[in-house]
Design a protein around this motif. Structure first.
Motif, short mmCIF file in Angstrom:
data_model
loop_
_atom_site.label_atom_id
_atom_site.label_comp_id
_atom_site.label_asym_id
_atom_site.label_seq_id
_atom_site.Cartn_x
_atom_site.Cartn_y
_atom_site.Cartn_z
N ARG A 104 12.56 69.61 16.47
CA ARG A 104 13.16 70.87 16.05
C ARG A 104 12.21 72.04 16.35
O ARG A 104 12.64 73.10 16.80
N LEU A 105 10.93 71.82 16.12
CA LEU A 105 9.93 72.85 16.37
C LEU A 105 9.89 73.23 17.85
O LEU A 105 9.85 74.42 18.20
N HIS A 106 9.92 72.25 18.72
CA HIS A 106 9.88 72.54 20.15
C HIS A 106 11.14 73.27 20.60
O HIS A 106 11.09 74.20 21.41
N ARG A 107 12.29 72.87 20.08
CA ARG A 107 13.54 73.54 20.42
C ARG A 107 13.51 75.01 20.01
O ARG A 107 14.03 75.88 20.69
N MET A 108 12.83 75.28 18.89
CA MET A 108 12.75 76.64 18.37
C MET A 108 11.76 77.51 19.15
O MET A 108 12.05 78.65 19.49
N LEU A 109 10.58 76.94 19.46
CA LEU A 109 9.50 77.73 20.05
C LEU A 109 9.46 77.67 21.57
O LEU A 109 8.95 78.59 22.21
N ARG A 110 9.93 76.55 22.15
CA ARG A 110 9.92 76.35 23.61
C ARG A 110 8.53 76.52 24.21
O ARG A 110 8.36 77.02 25.33
N THR A 111 7.51 76.10 23.46
CA THR A 111 6.13 76.14 23.96
C THR A 111 5.86 74.88 24.78
O THR A 111 6.26 73.78 24.38
N THR A 112 5.19 75.01 25.90
CA THR A 112 4.80 73.85 26.70
C THR A 112 4.03 72.88 25.81
O THR A 112 3.07 73.28 25.15
#
Length: 358
Positions: free
Chosen positions: A178-186
């Motif tokens: 969920r965090l990656h989907r939100m932030l889209r940080t590599t």
């Protein structure tokens, strides 16, 4: 922009070389998982990207900048370790904001960024507690919060869930996804658990002895492993492997194995070649004896609720079959099985490489 490029990257410790000329491109915003057995070099690769290990040879770029000789603090990456590395005398809020304080950020900016990270990770009610008052999952979220507030170009995770119990690992996987989907940080994520890699990553990189064996989308590796090593490493339960021998057939090629014969229209191997036949547990199906490709002896049933794992024997070789729960009741003795031809995997027994078949 946070594209990461590794070009012919080498790592040596004295005379011992552990990373062997790795080439890899990681796109901006991509979530990539490094997997492989212990000692394969996945954590060493991560630490070289972080700047915690020197690169012996080759080139590493983050964005368009070569960072081989750049100190860790100059690379704009944030790393989350498996042991959390929290300060026990500080509150959750102080732990999350500590890096910003060291950078000289103002109190108001720190408070704002800590509050935002706490909201994202559902830590608002815990900001005044100390690490000793938290569960393992909560401590891991605090460690992630400390990384988030920096808003780095790259997140690096080094086996962050290995100290958690099974239930918490599942919950934290969801949090990280969920965090990656939100932030889209590599993001680069190192794990020995291929289930974590499959469920989290856009792309999985499989390493062995300091080399990349295969990389691709999780389902690509699962459905078309390029060698036996990847086939057995990816998938749980592990793929079944049966030894076989190529023989001629009036319909093309055939493989004889203990218990039966597989007839194929085409196989990229000569008559007499020794091969390994790969069959995943879910691609073996109980059937009537007249329809069976072979029969096995049922040894142990492991009931999982929605389905059952039947541990069986074909000759002296163990196989696992995944069966729907309602089909497994009272199962014992001989079990006739058929397999899906479209899910058949064949490997050269000597090299382990995948052989094309039809």
């Amino acid at each position: 922009m946070a594209q990461i490029s590794l070009e012919k990257v080498i790592k040596r410790y004295g005379a011992v070389q552990t990373i062997h000329g790795v080439d890899l491109e990681i796109q901006d915003g991509e979530f990539v998982a490094f997997v492989g057995p212990s000692g394969c070099g996945k954590s060493t690769m991560l630490r070289m990207i972080a700047g915690l290990e020197e690169i012996t040879g080759g080139q590493l770029r983050i964005g368009n900048v070569v960072v081989n000789d750049v100190e860790p603090k100059g690379r704009d990456v944030a790393m989350v370790f498996q042991d959390y590395a929290l300060y026990p005398h500080m509150t959750v809020g102080q732990n999350i904001g500590f890096g910003l304080k060291m950078r000289g950020e103002s109190s108001s900016i720190i408070a704002e960024k800590v509050a935002e990270a706490a909201r994202i990770l559902q830590l608002e009610e815990l900001l005044d507690r100390r690490p000793g008052q938290l569960s393992g999952g909560q401590r891991q979220r605090v460690a992630m919060g400390r990384a988030i507030v920096r808003k780095p170009k790259v997140f690096l995770f080094d086996e962050p869930l290995s100290n958690l119990d099974a239930k918490l690992r599942v919950e934290m996987r969801t949090q990280i996804k969920r965090l990656h989907r939100m932030l889209r940080t590599t993001t680069i994520y190192v794990t020995h658990d291929q289930v974590e890699a499959m469920t989290l990553a856009d792309r999985v990189v499989v390493l062995r002895k300091g080399e990349i064996i295969q990389h691709g989308r999780p389902l690509e590796l699962y459905e078309r492993p390029n060698c036996r090593f990847v086939a057995e490493f990816i998938g749980s339960p592990q793929m079944n492997i049966l030894p076989g021998r190529v023989v001629s057939s009036d319909r093309g090629a055939a493989i004889e194995f203990d218990g039966g014969t597989i007839v194929l229209a085409r196989l990229d191997a000569p008559v007499g070649a020794i091969v390994d036949i790969g069959l995943r547990p879910e691609h073996l199906h109980p059937c009537a004896a007249a329809e069976a490709d072979f029969a096995v002896d049922v040894d142990v049933l492991e009931e999982l609720g929605s389905d059952t794992l039947a541990v069986c024997f074909l000759g002296g070789r163990e196989l696992t079959v995944r069966i729907a729960a309602e089909e497994s009741r009272g199962l014992s003795g001989k079990l006739p099985l058929r397999f899906d031809r479209k899910h058949l995997h064949i490997f050269d027994a000597s090299t382990g490489r995948r052989l094309e078949a039809a």
